[in-house]
Write a protein that holds these residues in place. Sequence first.
Motif, PDB file in Angstrom:
ATOM      1  N   ILE A 119      -3.926   5.320   0.693  1.00  0.00           N
ATOM      2  CA  ILE A 119      -5.335   4.943   0.635  1.00  0.00           C
ATOM      3  C   ILE A 119      -6.161   6.208   0.495  1.00  0.00           C
ATOM      4  O   ILE A 119      -6.005   7.137   1.295  1.00  0.00           O
ATOM      5  CB  ILE A 119      -5.769   4.150   1.875  1.00  0.00           C
ATOM      6  N   ASN A 142      -4.121   1.811   8.554  1.00  0.00           N
ATOM      7  CA  ASN A 142      -4.803   1.463   7.296  1.00  0.00           C
ATOM      8  C   ASN A 142      -6.146   0.794   7.566  1.00  0.00           C
ATOM      9  O   ASN A 142      -6.506  -0.204   6.921  1.00  0.00           O
ATOM     10  CB  ASN A 142      -3.928   0.551   6.438  1.00  0.00           C
ATOM     11  N   ILE A 195      -7.109   2.387  -3.406  1.00  0.00           N
ATOM     12  CA  ILE A 195      -5.746   2.253  -2.888  1.00  0.00           C
ATOM     13  C   ILE A 195      -4.750   2.426  -4.021  1.00  0.00           C
ATOM     14  O   ILE A 195      -4.945   1.889  -5.133  1.00  0.00           O
ATOM     15  CB  ILE A 195      -5.565   0.885  -2.211  1.00  0.00           C
ATOM     16  N   ILE A 255       0.841  -1.191   0.000  1.00  0.00           N
ATOM     17  CA  ILE A 255       0.000   0.000   0.000  1.00  0.00           C
ATOM     18  C   ILE A 255       0.872   1.236   0.000  1.00  0.00           C
ATOM     19  O   ILE A 255       1.675   1.425   0.909  1.00  0.00           O
ATOM     20  CB  ILE A 255      -0.934   0.009   1.227  1.00  0.00           C
TER      21      ILE A 255
END
Length: 123
Positions: free
Chosen positions: A31, A76, A99, A28
Motif C-alpha cells: 500500500i 493495512n 495499492i 494486497i
Amino acid sequence: QVRLVESGGGLVQAGGSLRLSCAASGMILSINTMEWYRQAAVLQRELVATITSGGSTNYADSVKERFTVSRDNAKNTVYLQMNSLKPEDTAVYYCKAIIVTSGLGVPYQSQWWGQGTQVTVSS
C-alpha cells in the motif's frame, strides 16, 4: 479483489472528537499513499489528509492542528483522529489508497475508495 471499509463516523457535538478507521483487505502486495477525503452536501469532494508509505503527512489548511492521520501497516489500516470538531466538518468521509495488487499473477497498481462514513457535528 481489494476492498476498503471505513468506520468510526457518527454524531458529535462541536468541540468533540472522533476517530475514523479505514481497513484495506484482499489481495494486497503493498500500500502506498493513503488519504482521507470528505464531501459535504452540494460541495466537491476535498482532500483532508495524506500519509505516505514512509509516514510523511500533509493536511488541508482547514484541519491543521485539529486532525491527525496515521497508519498501521501491519493491519493495512489508516486512521483519522479528529479533535475540536466544528459544524463545518460535517461531511461524508472517504478513504482512498494506492495499492499494488495482483491480477492473473501480474502485479499492478491502482487506487481504491471506501464507501464513506458520515460525520455530523452539531452546534
